[in-house]
Design a protein around this motif. Structure first.
Motif, mmCIF file in Angstrom:
data_model
loop_
_atom_site.group_PDB
_atom_site.id
_atom_site.type_symbol
_atom_site.label_atom_id
_atom_site.label_comp_id
_atom_site.label_asym_id
_atom_site.label_seq_id
_atom_site.Cartn_x
_atom_site.Cartn_y
_atom_site.Cartn_z
ATOM 1 N N ARG A 131 -4.423 -12.216 0.964
ATOM 2 C CA ARG A 131 -4.778 -10.941 1.292
ATOM 3 C C ARG A 131 -3.397 -10.375 2.423
ATOM 4 N NH1 ARG A 131 -3.883 -7.704 -2.365
ATOM 5 N NH2 ARG A 131 -3.793 -5.497 -1.279
ATOM 6 N N THR A 132 -2.683 -9.914 2.367
ATOM 7 C CA THR A 132 -1.581 -10.392 3.878
ATOM 8 C C THR A 132 -2.234 -8.384 4.364
ATOM 9 O OG1 THR A 132 -0.959 -11.823 3.463
ATOM 10 C CG2 THR A 132 0.215 -10.656 4.866
ATOM 11 N N VAL A 133 -1.847 -8.320 5.761
ATOM 12 C CA VAL A 133 -1.606 -7.215 5.989
ATOM 13 C C VAL A 133 -0.753 -6.659 6.977
ATOM 14 C CG1 VAL A 133 -3.276 -5.625 7.781
ATOM 15 C CG2 VAL A 133 -4.561 -6.928 6.613
ATOM 16 N N MET A 134 0.226 -5.480 7.049
ATOM 17 C CA MET A 134 1.161 -5.555 8.010
ATOM 18 C C MET A 134 0.372 -4.182 8.777
ATOM 19 S SD MET A 134 4.681 -5.411 6.971
ATOM 20 C CE MET A 134 4.825 -4.271 6.038
ATOM 21 N N PHE A 135 1.084 -4.357 9.923
ATOM 22 C CA PHE A 135 1.120 -3.203 10.790
ATOM 23 C C PHE A 135 2.253 -2.985 10.878
ATOM 24 C CE2 PHE A 135 -2.668 -5.216 10.823
ATOM 25 C CZ PHE A 135 -3.859 -3.957 11.226
ATOM 26 N N THR A 136 2.652 -1.541 10.769
ATOM 27 C CA THR A 136 4.386 -1.650 11.570
ATOM 28 C C THR A 136 4.091 0.054 12.507
ATOM 29 O OG1 THR A 136 4.868 0.252 9.724
ATOM 30 C CG2 THR A 136 5.546 -2.211 9.272
ATOM 31 N N ASP A 137 4.666 -0.197 13.435
ATOM 32 C CA ASP A 137 5.371 0.988 14.225
ATOM 33 C C ASP A 137 6.552 2.032 15.234
ATOM 34 O OD1 ASP A 137 5.115 -1.822 16.454
ATOM 35 O OD2 ASP A 137 4.001 0.272 17.404
ATOM 36 N N ILE A 138 7.344 2.483 14.808
ATOM 37 C CA ILE A 138 8.417 2.925 15.426
ATOM 38 C C ILE A 138 8.788 2.660 17.015
ATOM 39 C CG2 ILE A 138 9.708 4.758 15.070
ATOM 40 C CD1 ILE A 138 8.975 5.536 12.999
ATOM 41 N N VAL A 139 9.448 2.015 17.600
ATOM 42 C CA VAL A 139 9.876 1.443 18.591
ATOM 43 C C VAL A 139 9.457 3.016 19.606
ATOM 44 C CG1 VAL A 139 10.866 0.164 20.167
ATOM 45 C CG2 VAL A 139 10.537 -0.790 17.948
ATOM 46 N N ALA A 140 10.353 2.781 20.425
ATOM 47 C CA ALA A 140 9.735 4.730 21.614
ATOM 48 C C ALA A 140 9.714 5.781 21.020
ATOM 49 C CB ALA A 140 11.581 3.830 22.587
ATOM 50 N N SER A 141 8.493 5.851 20.050
ATOM 51 C CA SER A 141 8.569 6.996 19.310
ATOM 52 C C SER A 141 8.613 8.563 20.374
ATOM 53 C CB SER A 141 7.272 6.937 17.620
ATOM 54 O OG SER A 141 6.726 6.453 18.828
ATOM 55 N N THR A 172 -1.180 -3.303 3.195
ATOM 56 C CA THR A 172 -1.451 -4.211 2.409
ATOM 57 C C THR A 172 -0.523 -5.629 1.312
ATOM 58 O OG1 THR A 172 -3.238 -3.800 0.931
ATOM 59 C CG2 THR A 172 -4.230 -4.270 3.183
ATOM 60 N N PHE A 173 -0.671 -6.889 1.152
ATOM 61 C CA PHE A 173 -0.396 -7.196 0.162
ATOM 62 C C PHE A 173 -0.875 -8.311 -0.954
ATOM 63 C CE2 PHE A 173 3.076 -5.189 2.834
ATOM 64 C CZ PHE A 173 3.916 -4.754 2.978
ATOM 65 N N ASP A 174 -0.476 -9.038 -1.301
ATOM 66 C CA ASP A 174 -1.300 -10.385 -2.148
ATOM 67 C C ASP A 174 -0.783 -11.842 -1.478
ATOM 68 O OD1 ASP A 174 -2.247 -8.964 -3.895
ATOM 69 O OD2 ASP A 174 -1.118 -9.454 -5.999
ATOM 70 N N GLY A 175 0.005 -11.521 -0.416
ATOM 71 C CA GLY A 175 0.344 -13.169 0.362
ATOM 72 C C GLY A 175 1.085 -12.242 1.150
ATOM 73 N N PRO A 176 2.126 -13.543 1.776
ATOM 74 C CA PRO A 176 2.392 -12.963 3.112
ATOM 75 C C PRO A 176 4.084 -12.902 2.968
ATOM 76 C CG PRO A 176 2.250 -15.451 3.371
ATOM 77 C CD PRO A 176 1.057 -14.866 2.211
ATOM 78 N N THR A 177 3.919 -13.404 1.338
ATOM 79 C CA THR A 177 5.794 -13.665 1.380
ATOM 80 C C THR A 177 6.368 -12.483 0.884
ATOM 81 O OG1 THR A 177 5.619 -15.803 0.295
ATOM 82 C CG2 THR A 177 7.652 -14.893 0.195
ATOM 83 N N GLN A 178 5.625 -11.472 0.442
ATOM 84 C CA GLN A 178 6.208 -10.431 0.174
ATOM 85 C C GLN A 178 5.815 -9.206 1.186
ATOM 86 O OE1 GLN A 178 2.960 -12.183 -1.556
ATOM 87 N NE2 GLN A 178 3.029 -11.007 -3.436
ATOM 88 N N ALA A 179 4.904 -8.799 2.349
ATOM 89 C CA ALA A 179 5.632 -9.015 2.663
ATOM 90 C C ALA A 179 6.382 -9.517 4.594
ATOM 91 C CB ALA A 179 3.612 -9.349 4.027
ATOM 92 N N ILE A 180 6.270 -9.986 4.876
ATOM 93 C CA ILE A 180 7.725 -10.383 5.344
ATOM 94 C C ILE A 180 9.196 -10.038 4.083
ATOM 95 C CG2 ILE A 180 9.033 -12.468 6.195
ATOM 96 C CD1 ILE A 180 6.456 -14.202 6.560
ATOM 97 N N ARG A 181 9.052 -10.280 3.102
ATOM 98 C CA ARG A 181 10.464 -9.750 2.422
ATOM 99 C C ARG A 181 10.395 -8.135 2.800
ATOM 100 N NH1 ARG A 181 10.829 -13.381 -2.597
ATOM 101 N NH2 ARG A 181 11.664 -15.333 -2.073
ATOM 102 N N CYS A 182 8.851 -7.170 2.870
ATOM 103 C CA CYS A 182 9.179 -6.100 2.798
ATOM 104 C C CYS A 182 9.351 -5.556 4.307
ATOM 105 C CB CYS A 182 8.242 -5.353 2.510
ATOM 106 S SG CYS A 182 7.343 -3.309 2.516
ATOM 107 N N ALA A 183 8.789 -6.231 5.569
ATOM 108 C CA ALA A 183 8.997 -6.379 7.184
ATOM 109 C C ALA A 183 10.579 -6.135 7.305
ATOM 110 C CB ALA A 183 8.087 -7.089 7.601
#
Length: 375
Positions: free
Chosen positions: A277-287, A332-343
């Motif tokens: 399992r891979t977790v990705m956190f995102t936020d907008i810069v200087a929101s 969340t993703f099944d693996g890091p590859t999908q997460a990186i491509r999504c990012a």
């Protein structure tokens, strides 16, 4: 033979991660064949309403082309009656029958019934179906609302949203509708469904039959119970869920039951359960600064557009949005590859609307190549 509804496209289905996982699991114990019926998806349009004989002939033609001598028919939605008809008229070519989210009798005689008082419609149906099998007034009203949307607003996503309430992107569902059928073809398919009545055929079915139905989906569960009670030897699996396709309503339970029904046993664990399992956190810069600079109304519109982009890309790369935190997401993703491509795709998507994001990616499996962040 997976025989889908008129909301179908044999190319688009492979962009839906839940559908892919479902078909891959089926493929561990079956050879799986999907096709678009005449008038649907990449198949040619048809000039008239298709009859049960027409649909059965299509199934047989596809079987012949694929080299299927005998097949298990997995019929869903309005393709359930044609699967039933095929099994009854061609038992020598039918190994078993699986029916999901379908019916024997639609209950509407034409477009006029869509505007009838649902309580009056139920009064008409009870003598035909019996009180135990007749949908409630609320269920009929919901069914009428969906059919009206399919007949008059096809292409907007409104009709398919009623079928798949767990899918949040109405715009994406509208694209699926437009790719699956034209408005005219959607009306033709509905008109064909209005005319379907296979109740007298059910007692003639001689092949093993499994009926699957989600309790809270658009087609009332009483329809599935009617099928199971009137097909000799049929058994029913009722699952919790509101979606009209089996890969969104408790797919693990459904696949385990299907495998046991067809093979007598089932393997564990299911393919839909993975350790990585891979977790990705995102936020907008200087929101905060951006919101102050452009004003609340424009900022809310910008956030809404970026949330749509995030929903779309998360689904495209097989992720799940767990939480939205104002200007950020936890995915969340099944693996890091999908997460990186999504990012990376999210970075470009944010830039297209004038935003910059940060994304932190963390995976629990140290054997995979890790990339702490992608900006």
């Amino acid at each position: 033979m997976f025989i889908g509804s008129f909301v179908s496209h044999v190319e688009l289905v492979w962009t839906v991660p839940e559908c892919v996982a479902f078909m891959e699991r089926l493929g561990t114990f079956c050879r799986v064949l999907l096709f678009d019926k005449a008038g649907v998806g990449v198949s040619d349009p048809v000039p008239r309403v298709r009859t049960l004989d027409d649909r059965a002939a299509e199934i047989e033609a596809v079987m012949d082309a694929a080299g299927f001598g005998r097949a298990v028919l997995f019929g869903g939605s309005e393709s359930g009656p044609s699967s039933i008809f095929f099994a009854a008229t061609r038992p020598e070519r039918t190994r078993a029958l699986i029916l999901t989210g379908t019916f024997a009798y639609f209950g509407f005689t034409g477009w006029g019934d869509l505007d009838c008082d649902p309580s009056k419609l139920r009064e008409h149906l009870v003598p035909e179906m019996g009180a135990d099998y007749t949908p409630s007034v609320a269920q009929l009203a919901r069914w009428q609302s969906w059919a009206r949307a399919a007949g008059s607003a096809w292409g907007s996503g409104e009709a398919t949203k009623a079928l798949l309430p767990s899918v949040r992107l109405t715009r994406q569902l509208g694209m699926v509708e437009r790719m699956s059928a034209s408005p005219g073809m959607a009306r033709v398919a509905l008109e064909a469904a209005f005319r379907l009545d296979v109740r007298t055929i059910l007692p003639t079915i001689t092949v093993p039959t499994l009926v699957i139905h989600a309790r809270d989906e658009i087609i009332p569960v009483q329809e599935g119970r009617y099928l199971a009670d009137h097909i000799p030897g049929a058994r029913i699996l009722e699952v919790d869920g509101k979606d009209h396709v089996p890969w969104l309503s408790d797919p693990d339970t459904i696949l385990t039951e299907v495998e046991e029904f067809l093979t007598g046993s089932h393997a564990a664990p299911a393919l839909t359960r993975r350790a990585l399992r891979t977790v990705m956190f995102t936020d907008i810069v200087a929101s905060t600064n951006q919101a102050a600079a452009i004003g609340d109304e424009r900022w809310r519109a910008l956030l809404h557009r970026f949330n749509e982009i995030t929903d779309d890309l998360t689904q495209r790369f097989g992720g799940t949005i767990v939480e939205t935190t104002g200007d950020g997401h936890l995915i969340t993703f099944d693996g890091p590859t999908q997460a990186i491509r999504c990012a990376e795709a999210l970075r470009d998507g944010a830039a297209s609307v004038g935003l910059q994001i940060r994304a932190g990616i963390h995976t629990a499996n140290a054997n995979w190549a890790r990339r702490p962040s992608a900006e």
